[in-house]
Design a protein around this motif. Structure first.
Motif, PDB file in Angstrom:
ATOM      1  N   LEU A 175       0.845  -1.208   0.000  1.00 23.19           N
ATOM      2  CA  LEU A 175       0.000   0.000   0.000  1.00 23.19           C
ATOM      3  C   LEU A 175       0.873   1.249   0.000  1.00 23.19           C
ATOM      4  N   MET A 178       2.351   1.706  -3.483  1.00 18.73           N
ATOM      5  CA  MET A 178       1.340   2.137  -4.457  1.00 18.73           C
ATOM      6  C   MET A 178       0.943   3.600  -4.251  1.00 18.73           C
ATOM      7  N   THR A 179       0.932   4.041  -2.998  1.00 21.61           N
ATOM      8  CA  THR A 179       0.573   5.432  -2.703  1.00 21.61           C
ATOM      9  C   THR A 179       1.666   6.371  -3.192  1.00 21.61           C
ATOM     10  N   VAL A 185       0.335   1.011  -8.938  1.00 20.94           N
ATOM     11  CA  VAL A 185      -1.044   0.712  -8.525  1.00 20.94           C
ATOM     12  C   VAL A 185      -1.552  -0.567  -9.185  1.00 20.94           C
ATOM     13  N   GLU A 186      -1.495  -0.620 -10.521  1.00 15.21           N
ATOM     14  CA  GLU A 186      -2.075  -1.794 -11.189  1.00 15.21           C
ATOM     15  C   GLU A 186      -1.320  -3.085 -10.867  1.00 15.21           C
ATOM     16  N   VAL A 189      -1.975  -4.122  -7.219  1.00 14.48           N
ATOM     17  CA  VAL A 189      -3.260  -4.789  -6.943  1.00 14.48           C
ATOM     18  C   VAL A 189      -3.173  -6.261  -7.329  1.00 14.48           C
ATOM     19  N   LEU A 192      -1.256  -7.983  -4.650  1.00 12.86           N
ATOM     20  CA  LEU A 192      -2.055  -8.115  -3.421  1.00 12.86           C
ATOM     21  C   LEU A 192      -3.032  -9.291  -3.529  1.00 12.86           C
ATOM     22  N   PHE A 193      -3.621  -9.460  -4.716  1.00  9.52           N
ATOM     23  CA  PHE A 193      -4.547 -10.596  -4.877  1.00  9.52           C
ATOM     24  C   PHE A 193      -3.791 -11.927  -4.881  1.00  9.52           C
TER      25      PHE A 193
ATOM     26  N   ARG B 111     -13.743  -4.922   6.562  1.00  6.70           N
ATOM     27  CA  ARG B 111     -13.286  -3.808   5.707  1.00  6.70           C
ATOM     28  C   ARG B 111     -14.034  -2.518   6.068  1.00  6.70           C
ATOM     29  N   LEU B 175      -9.199   0.906 -10.499  1.00  2.54           N
ATOM     30  CA  LEU B 175      -7.766   1.031 -10.790  1.00  2.54           C
ATOM     31  C   LEU B 175      -7.467   2.410 -11.371  1.00  2.54           C
ATOM     32  N   MET B 178      -7.617   4.983  -8.564  1.00  7.80           N
ATOM     33  CA  MET B 178      -6.461   4.882  -7.663  1.00  7.80           C
ATOM     34  C   MET B 178      -5.188   5.414  -8.311  1.00  7.80           C
ATOM     35  N   VAL B 185      -5.854   5.084  -2.974  1.00 11.78           N
ATOM     36  CA  VAL B 185      -5.197   3.770  -3.028  1.00 11.78           C
ATOM     37  C   VAL B 185      -5.657   2.862  -1.879  1.00 11.78           C
ATOM     38  N   GLU B 186      -5.524   3.353  -0.657  1.00 12.19           N
ATOM     39  CA  GLU B 186      -5.867   2.473   0.469  1.00 12.19           C
ATOM     40  C   GLU B 186      -7.350   2.114   0.509  1.00 12.19           C
ATOM     41  N   VAL B 189      -8.194  -0.295  -2.358  1.00  9.26           N
ATOM     42  CA  VAL B 189      -7.826  -1.705  -2.167  1.00  9.26           C
ATOM     43  C   VAL B 189      -8.881  -2.406  -1.303  1.00  9.26           C
ATOM     44  N   LEU B 192     -11.837  -3.037  -3.459  1.00  6.44           N
ATOM     45  CA  LEU B 192     -11.577  -4.124  -4.413  1.00  6.44           C
ATOM     46  C   LEU B 192     -11.722  -5.499  -3.741  1.00  6.44           C
ATOM     47  N   PHE B 193     -11.245  -5.597  -2.497  1.00  2.00           N
ATOM     48  CA  PHE B 193     -11.381  -6.879  -1.793  1.00  2.00           C
ATOM     49  C   PHE B 193     -12.849  -7.161  -1.442  1.00  2.00           C
TER      50      PHE B 193
END
Lengths: 228, 228
Positions: A175, A178-179, A185-186, A189, A192-193, B111, B175, B178, B185-186, B189, B192-193
């Motif tokens: 995170l 990405m920030t 970012v892409e 993500v 992260l998955f 979340r 995306l 973000m 971003v945070e 995410v 997205l989850f």
């Protein structure tokens, strides 16, 4: 004559149970290869490996169907009891968890296709380490299954906290990366998955550990035994 | 005397199967409430709802254990055959999927705690719409289960593509958001989850639809029947 007929029936029943155990072991081996290949696809960013993982997933699904059919046949024709009943019920649960691992491995492999287009990636070494721990968990729990030994099952249970800690640390760092950098970012993500899928494969390995423990001891694997 | 004893045994067996179906229906209702509450927690960003979702998850886990114990007892003492065997095996699979839905609902609720600290959030309306579709899927498949009716089960199967499309559209837009704004971003995410968990709950609803179809028809729910 009567005796030999009985002996024949007993042998056939034992053979059916053995075949079920063999099918489950083959399914486990297949899933393990899927996960290792999916991780190689991510770490080397080699999308050419994805097709093999997808192909194996079909075989894993067919194996799960086969396990379910064998279990249904055992219930219908053999009415297993006691240890055999626990083994048969556990086979159903374990096949379900292994199928989920195969599915998650496939999801990880698909991310390799998305990641292939990006240049240097943050934190890939940490994904690799997390992946290595989860592969070891899966390997150990499959050992526990084939040897009907609770010790490796308990070890897998104990590793679950370490997987969660490593996963959480990876999320925090990703995170931040990405920030700071929109270019991350892409791919971030996707990573992260991948990490989330690895963490969940660890959970499924833990489920299998619980099923093996129940199969062998008829009792649940409680936090008290396992996390000490 | 012999007749009355047999009748008594038959009734008790029928009662055990009914109790299993009731327990599964109660479990489904509990999981549905969990999901609705988790979505409300996200959409209203109300972290006070999270404790209730967590509490219900414990009850759902206890219900799954109860279903498994009932199934084991049925196998051991009653040796169910044909329709009863399919119903009993399906109960085990459905309880497993419902437990997973409860677990995913809990993850969604968590979340909400992370999201509560952020000001305006992108794309929350789309999460709400995706959530509404998945809630409807779960509701319909539980109807299919309690009425042993394959029509709503087939409808749930058909909705799966729509869920996937909405999920993919949401990911693309998030995306972009973000990448343009590091402040997203945070929270992005987390969203997205949440969306991924909703998509997976849709998959579990589809699994339950398949199990209901098998329970009622003894055949698989194939793409040919269902996606047309």
């Amino acid at each position: 004559m009567a005796l030999s007929k009985t002996a024949h029936i007993v042998t056939a029943y034992g053979e059916e149970l053995d075949q079920l155990a063999d099918e489950l072991a083959r399914m486990g081996g297949m899933v393990e290869t899927q996960l290792e290949t999916a991780l190689a696809a991510i770490v080397r960013r080699d999308a050419s490996l994805v097709a093999g993982v997808r192909e194996r997933e079909k075989q894993v699904n067919a194996m799960q169907d086969d396990v379910e059919k064998r279990v249904l046949r055992l219930f219908a024709l053999r009415q297993p009891l006691a240890t055999d009943l626990r083994m048969t019920i556990s086979a159903l649960k374990i096949a379900n968890d292994l199928e989920r691992v195969g599915d998650l491995a496939k999801n990880i492999a698909y991310r390799a296709e998305d990641l292939a287009e990006y240049a240097p990636l943050s934190l890939l070494d940490q994904v690799e380490r997390l992946g290595a721990i989860v592969v070891k968990q899966l390997h150990e729990v499959l050992d526990a299954l084939s040897s009907a030994d609770v010790e490796p099952a308990i070890r897998v249970w104990r590793t679950d906290d370490e997987v969660d800690e490593r996963y959480n640390a990876l999320v925090r760092q990703m995170l931040m990366s990405m920030t700071e950098d929109p270019g991350q970012v892409e791919p971030g993500v996707h990573i992260l998955f991948v990490a989330k899928n690895l963490e969940r494969i660890g959970d499924h390995a833990t489920n299998v550990a619980e099923a093996v423990h129940f199969m062998v001891t008829a009792g649940p694997l409680e936090a008290d035994d396992a996390k000490s």
